[in-house]
Design a protein around this motif. Structure first.
Motif, PDB file in Angstrom:
ATOM      1  N   UNK A 140     -10.548 -73.256 -27.849  1.00  0.00           N
ATOM      2  CA  UNK A 140     -11.001 -71.924 -27.480  1.00  0.00           C
ATOM      3  C   UNK A 140      -9.915 -71.278 -26.650  1.00  0.00           C
ATOM      4  N   UNK A 141      -9.919 -69.961 -26.646  1.00  0.00           N
ATOM      5  CA  UNK A 141      -8.974 -69.201 -25.846  1.00  0.00           C
ATOM      6  C   UNK A 141      -9.705 -67.978 -25.320  1.00  0.00           C
ATOM      7  N   UNK A 142      -9.145 -67.338 -24.341  1.00  0.00           N
ATOM      8  CA  UNK A 142      -9.790 -66.156 -23.775  1.00  0.00           C
ATOM      9  C   UNK A 142      -9.683 -64.990 -24.757  1.00  0.00           C
ATOM     10  N   UNK A 143     -10.699 -64.172 -24.768  1.00  0.00           N
ATOM     11  CA  UNK A 143     -10.775 -63.027 -25.689  1.00  0.00           C
ATOM     12  C   UNK A 143      -9.547 -62.117 -25.581  1.00  0.00           C
ATOM     13  N   UNK A 144      -8.990 -61.962 -24.384  1.00  0.00           N
ATOM     14  CA  UNK A 144      -7.843 -61.063 -24.196  1.00  0.00           C
ATOM     15  C   UNK A 144      -6.506 -61.702 -24.593  1.00  0.00           C
ATOM     16  N   UNK A 145      -6.496 -62.984 -24.886  1.00  0.00           N
ATOM     17  CA  UNK A 145      -5.252 -63.679 -25.228  1.00  0.00           C
ATOM     18  C   UNK A 145      -4.983 -63.544 -26.729  1.00  0.00           C
ATOM     19  N   UNK A 146      -4.750 -62.332 -27.164  1.00  0.00           N
ATOM     20  CA  UNK A 146      -4.586 -62.066 -28.597  1.00  0.00           C
ATOM     21  C   UNK A 146      -3.335 -62.739 -29.160  1.00  0.00           C
ATOM     22  N   UNK A 147      -2.305 -62.891 -28.357  1.00  0.00           N
ATOM     23  CA  UNK A 147      -1.095 -63.573 -28.837  1.00  0.00           C
ATOM     24  C   UNK A 147      -1.404 -65.029 -29.171  1.00  0.00           C
ATOM     25  N   UNK A 188      -8.975 -71.204 -37.709  1.00  0.00           N
ATOM     26  CA  UNK A 188      -9.808 -70.065 -38.066  1.00  0.00           C
ATOM     27  C   UNK A 188     -10.805 -69.815 -36.939  1.00  0.00           C
ATOM     28  N   UNK A 189     -11.101 -68.551 -36.722  1.00  0.00           N
ATOM     29  CA  UNK A 189     -12.073 -68.189 -35.709  1.00  0.00           C
ATOM     30  C   UNK A 189     -13.468 -68.563 -36.196  1.00  0.00           C
ATOM     31  N   UNK A 190     -14.249 -69.174 -35.319  1.00  0.00           N
ATOM     32  CA  UNK A 190     -15.615 -69.562 -35.678  1.00  0.00           C
ATOM     33  C   UNK A 190     -16.662 -68.801 -34.872  1.00  0.00           C
ATOM     34  N   UNK A 191     -16.230 -68.069 -33.872  1.00  0.00           N
ATOM     35  CA  UNK A 191     -17.187 -67.300 -33.092  1.00  0.00           C
ATOM     36  C   UNK A 191     -16.598 -66.816 -31.789  1.00  0.00           C
ATOM     37  N   UNK A 192     -17.371 -65.960 -31.129  1.00  0.00           N
ATOM     38  CA  UNK A 192     -16.999 -65.433 -29.822  1.00  0.00           C
ATOM     39  C   UNK A 192     -18.218 -65.476 -28.937  1.00  0.00           C
ATOM     40  N   UNK A 193     -17.994 -65.639 -27.645  1.00  0.00           N
ATOM     41  CA  UNK A 193     -19.115 -65.630 -26.723  1.00  0.00           C
ATOM     42  C   UNK A 193     -18.692 -66.032 -25.322  1.00  0.00           C
ATOM     43  N   UNK A 194     -19.600 -65.854 -24.415  1.00  0.00           N
ATOM     44  CA  UNK A 194     -19.349 -66.215 -23.023  1.00  0.00           C
ATOM     45  C   UNK A 194     -19.693 -67.687 -22.818  1.00  0.00           C
ATOM     46  N   UNK A 195     -18.804 -68.363 -22.112  1.00  0.00           N
ATOM     47  CA  UNK A 195     -19.029 -69.772 -21.765  1.00  0.00           C
ATOM     48  C   UNK A 195     -18.344 -70.018 -20.435  1.00  0.00           C
ATOM     49  N   UNK A 196     -19.057 -70.612 -19.510  1.00  0.00           N
ATOM     50  CA  UNK A 196     -18.521 -70.921 -18.182  1.00  0.00           C
ATOM     51  C   UNK A 196     -17.956 -69.675 -17.491  1.00  0.00           C
ATOM     52  N   UNK A 197     -18.568 -68.516 -17.789  1.00  0.00           N
ATOM     53  CA  UNK A 197     -18.137 -67.274 -17.154  1.00  0.00           C
ATOM     54  C   UNK A 197     -16.931 -66.614 -17.792  1.00  0.00           C
ATOM     55  N   UNK A 198     -16.479 -67.106 -18.936  1.00  0.00           N
ATOM     56  CA  UNK A 198     -15.305 -66.548 -19.608  1.00  0.00           C
ATOM     57  C   UNK A 198     -15.692 -66.050 -20.995  1.00  0.00           C
TER      58      UNK A 198
END
Length: 99
Positions: free
Chosen positions: A60-67, A78-88
């Motif tokens: 996993x990586x932070x949503x803003x880390x597009x690079x 491949x991306x499998x999803x997005x969501x908040x986890x542990x406050x990130x």
């Protein structure tokens, strides 16, 4: 053990899960960025997953880390999803492995 003037250039943290190996963290010291060390650490993580009998590695990586997201996609993740986890706000990714 004494200090011999060595420095840590990079680190990789792998966590075994029942069905996959989690690449929990990968980091390269600023002085070593751009030298290919990150790619070698990523290749090591994948090889270690295969060695341990896993067919999949996840990260996993932070949503803003597009690079980072582009880099992982270029290496077959491949991306499998997005969501908040542990406050990130995280982007979850996986790569199926051939052993």
């Amino acid at each position: 053990m004494g200090d011999r003037g060595t420095t840590i250039a990079g680190v990789v943290v792998l966590l075994p899960r029942p069905d996959y190996l989690l690449l929990d963290n990968i980091a390269v010291a600023p002085a070593r960025q751009g030298t290919g060390l990150g790619r070698r650490l990523l290749a090591f993580a994948e090889a270690e997953a295969v060695r341990r009998g896993y067919r999949e590695i996840r990260l996993y990586t932070h949503r803003t880390m597009t690079e980072n997201q582009r880099l992982y996609t270029a290496f077959g993740y491949e991306e499998t999803g997005r969501g908040a986890e542990a406050g990130y706000e995280r982007v979850f990714m996986r790569k199926r492995l051939v052993g």
